[in-house]
Design a protein around this motif. Structure first.
Motif, PDB file in Angstrom:
ATOM      1  N   ALA A 146       0.825  -1.171  -0.028  1.00 46.40           N
ATOM      2  CA  ALA A 146       0.124  -0.165   0.173  1.00 46.40           C
ATOM      3  C   ALA A 146       0.941   1.275   0.127  1.00 46.40           C
ATOM      4  O   ALA A 146       1.888   1.335   0.754  1.00 46.40           O
ATOM      5  N   GLN A 148      -4.389  -1.032   1.356  1.00 48.94           N
ATOM      6  CA  GLN A 148      -4.610  -2.566   1.777  1.00 48.94           C
ATOM      7  C   GLN A 148      -5.451  -2.316   2.864  1.00 48.94           C
ATOM      8  O   GLN A 148      -4.993  -1.779   3.893  1.00 48.94           O
ATOM      9  N   HIS A 170      -6.406  -7.059   1.760  1.00 45.69           N
ATOM     10  CA  HIS A 170      -6.843  -7.107  -0.058  1.00 45.69           C
ATOM     11  C   HIS A 170      -6.315  -5.643  -0.235  1.00 45.69           C
ATOM     12  O   HIS A 170      -6.275  -4.624   0.468  1.00 45.69           O
ATOM     13  N   LEU A 171      -5.800  -5.776  -1.456  1.00 46.57           N
ATOM     14  CA  LEU A 171      -5.160  -4.572  -2.182  1.00 46.57           C
ATOM     15  C   LEU A 171      -6.121  -3.910  -3.056  1.00 46.57           C
ATOM     16  O   LEU A 171      -7.013  -4.533  -3.966  1.00 46.57           O
ATOM     17  N   ARG A 184     -10.815  -3.053  -6.210  1.00 50.84           N
ATOM     18  CA  ARG A 184     -10.198  -4.170  -5.735  1.00 50.84           C
ATOM     19  C   ARG A 184      -9.176  -4.581  -6.842  1.00 50.84           C
ATOM     20  O   ARG A 184      -9.755  -4.781  -7.980  1.00 50.84           O
ATOM     21  N   ASP A 203      -6.074 -10.533  -2.480  1.00 48.93           N
ATOM     22  CA  ASP A 203      -5.875 -10.776  -0.986  1.00 48.93           C
ATOM     23  C   ASP A 203      -4.225 -11.227  -1.459  1.00 48.93           C
ATOM     24  O   ASP A 203      -3.827 -12.215  -1.898  1.00 48.93           O
ATOM     25  N   VAL A 204      -3.388 -10.419  -0.827  1.00 50.77           N
ATOM     26  CA  VAL A 204      -1.827 -10.126  -1.066  1.00 50.77           C
ATOM     27  C   VAL A 204      -1.244 -11.678  -0.702  1.00 50.77           C
ATOM     28  O   VAL A 204      -0.314 -12.102  -1.198  1.00 50.77           O
ATOM     29  N   CYS A 261      -1.487 -11.643   7.542  1.00 49.54           N
ATOM     30  CA  CYS A 261      -1.672 -10.500   7.269  1.00 49.54           C
ATOM     31  C   CYS A 261      -1.446  -9.549   8.862  1.00 49.54           C
ATOM     32  O   CYS A 261      -2.439 -10.072   9.764  1.00 49.54           O
ATOM     33  N   ASP A 267      -3.024  -6.809  10.232  1.00 49.19           N
ATOM     34  CA  ASP A 267      -4.017  -6.091   9.888  1.00 49.19           C
ATOM     35  C   ASP A 267      -4.331  -4.743  10.557  1.00 49.19           C
ATOM     36  O   ASP A 267      -3.532  -4.553  11.502  1.00 49.19           O
ATOM     37  N   THR A 304       2.027  -9.269   5.312  1.00 52.04           N
ATOM     38  CA  THR A 304       1.319  -8.407   4.513  1.00 52.04           C
ATOM     39  C   THR A 304       0.945  -7.147   5.705  1.00 52.04           C
ATOM     40  O   THR A 304       0.411  -7.682   6.687  1.00 52.04           O
ATOM     41  N   ASP A 350      -1.386  -3.803   6.283  1.00 52.33           N
ATOM     42  CA  ASP A 350      -2.483  -2.970   5.757  1.00 52.33           C
ATOM     43  C   ASP A 350      -1.956  -1.335   5.863  1.00 52.33           C
ATOM     44  O   ASP A 350      -1.242  -1.134   6.762  1.00 52.33           O
TER      45      ASP A 350
END
Length: 452
Positions: free
Chosen positions: A130, A138, A142-143, A153, A172-173, A187, A189, A211, A213
């Motif tokens: 992101a 993100q 989700h990116l 999306r 979904d990365v 993630c 998040d 990943t 956010d």
């Protein structure tokens, strides 16, 4: 002394390896305009070249890894990562496209992560795609990416879902990257990041890709703090220039970066040329705008790369002669290999080319030779290259070995100064990814850039 550092020089804060030239340049831009002067090399730098920039805070190397196979990565990335590690940088960043362009067979981010983990240790590997300043977001793994028509999306994005090489069918990365590596992916998040100490503990406890956010600028210093404070445990990080946005935000919040004045416009010039190898509809719209404004659109015969070398040479001659004629009339030449994905040249090339990767490389090389002849013959002051992969081929043809950022335009496509071994030395050049930029981007560069 680390091999990559000049005697007495401080180690950079971060070094990065870009999987294409435009993305690698975008990292340099974020750091430089954020108060951390940086340099980008377009190939592994020599000790002498590194010694010319002893005080930079960031050192990058651009590659064409996004177009390469996992076998190519196995052969090339370890040495490149080692070169970056030798600079002594606190963080080593593998820079990927902000729209996650990759697949198991080409441009595999997962394979790059496997190689990085083998070199830098089986720790948590932060993955930051992101970059809110670029309308890349993100949320809960989700990116999303912005377009002039709105935010989509990734798997429903009008450009990325139709990408000719790596169409995105997964937003979904973690899921996307899990197709490319056997390491675990999770993630971190927005809820988890609300407690920074607990978030750091999660990263400390489980190895693999994490990943992260980010939805707004307020999230950037939170992520930046996690990256910087854990740099000894997790030196290797992956993602877009969102990594650098986060790092700059954190260091600025600590008062470790002085206030920076945005560089002003370089001023207008018509002594410039544009070469475009992108098939993106965004680049198509930019070409249409430029032609309506009087730029001289020149359609390059892309099918010549499927014919004889003599045919290709004649096609390049025609493009150069037409471009020089336009310059003599006070018009800016814009040589393009396609006007969007529906250009008949695109379908014809796919039908006739035995190997699309080789064909695209040949087109990029041809555009590079065309621009070099224009720079040499007309003494161009400024140039634009549209297309991430094209930028790599064209920069190589121009003999450019390094870039430094001069003035901003849109995030990720600044005007840079070229350091080159020949006629392109000192050229003001903007490298633009295919899906980036306002409709009047080429006019913006003509007018000298600068924020507006």
């Amino acid at each position: 002394m680390d091999k990559g550092k000049a005697k007495g020089a401080e180690a950079p804060l971060i070094s990065w390896l870009g999987d294409d030239v435009t993305g690698a340049a975008a990292v340099m831009e974020v750091l430089t305009f954020g108060g951390l002067p940086s340099i980008l090399f377009l190939g592994p730098p020599t000790a002498e070249q590194l010694a010319r920039y002893p005080d930079v805070k960031g050192v990058g190397i651009a590659t064409l890894a996004r177009t390469k196979s996992p076998d190519w990565m196995d052969e090339n990335l370890p040495g490149l990562f080692a070169t970056l590690a030798d600079t002594g940088a606190g963080l080593i960043h593998y820079k990927t496209c902000s729209t996650l362009d990759s697949a198991p067979h080409i441009g595999s981010i997962g394979r790059a992560m496997d190689i990085g983990a083998a070199m830098f240790g089986r720790s948590a590997i932060p993955v930051v795609l992101a970059a809110p300043a670029m309308r890349r977001y993100q949320a809960f793994g989700h990116l999303f990416a912005g377009t002039p028509e709105g935010v989509f999306r990734l798997d429903r994005h009008p450009v990325m879902a139709r990408h000719p090489v790596t169409p995105m069918d997964e937003a979904d990365v973690a899921r996307h990257l899990a197709r490319q590596s056997d390491m675990p992916f999770r993630c971190l998040d927005l809820e988890m990041q609300a407690d920074p100490e607990a978030a750091a503990a999660r990263l400390s406890g489980q190895w693999g890709g994490w990943t992260m956010d980010m939805m707004t600028a307020r999230d950037e210093p939170v992520v930046g703090r996690l990256l910087w404070e854990r740099r000894e445990a997790s030196r290797f990080v992956v993602g877009s220039q969102g990594v650098e946005y986060a790092l700059v935000a954190h260091l600025a919040a600590l008062g470790q970066i002085p206030p920076v004045q945005t560089p002003a416009s370089l001023g207008r010039t018509d002594n410039m040329a544009i070469v475009a190898g992108s098939v993106s509809p965004i680049t198509r719209d930019q070409i249409d705008w430029a032609e309506a404004e009087g730029f001289a659109g020149i359609a390059f015969d892309t099918l010549a790369v499927c014919r004889s070398p003599d045919d290709l040479s004649r096609s390049e001659d025609i493009a150069v002669e037409t471009a020089l004629s336009a310059l003599s009339e006070g018009r800016i030449p814009l040589v393009h290999s396609a006007k969007g994905p529906d250009d008949p040249r695109v379908a014809a090339l796919r039908a006739q080319a035995a190997d699309m990767e080789q064909a695209n490389e040949a087109i990029g090389g041809a555009l590079g030779r065309i621009l070099l002849r224009l720079v040499t013959t007309a003494g161009l002051r400024r140039a634009v290259v549209a297309g991430g992969d094209t930028s790599g081929h064209v920069s190589g043809a121009l003999g450019i070995f390094a870039l430094s950022a001069l003035v901003p335009t849109i995030p990720g496509a600044a005007i840079c100064s070229a350091q080159a071994s020949g006629a392109a030395d000192g050229l003001e050049i903007a490298l633009k990814g295919g899906q980036m930029g306002s409709h009047d981007y080429f006019g913006w560069i003509r007018d000298g850039g600068g924020l507006r």
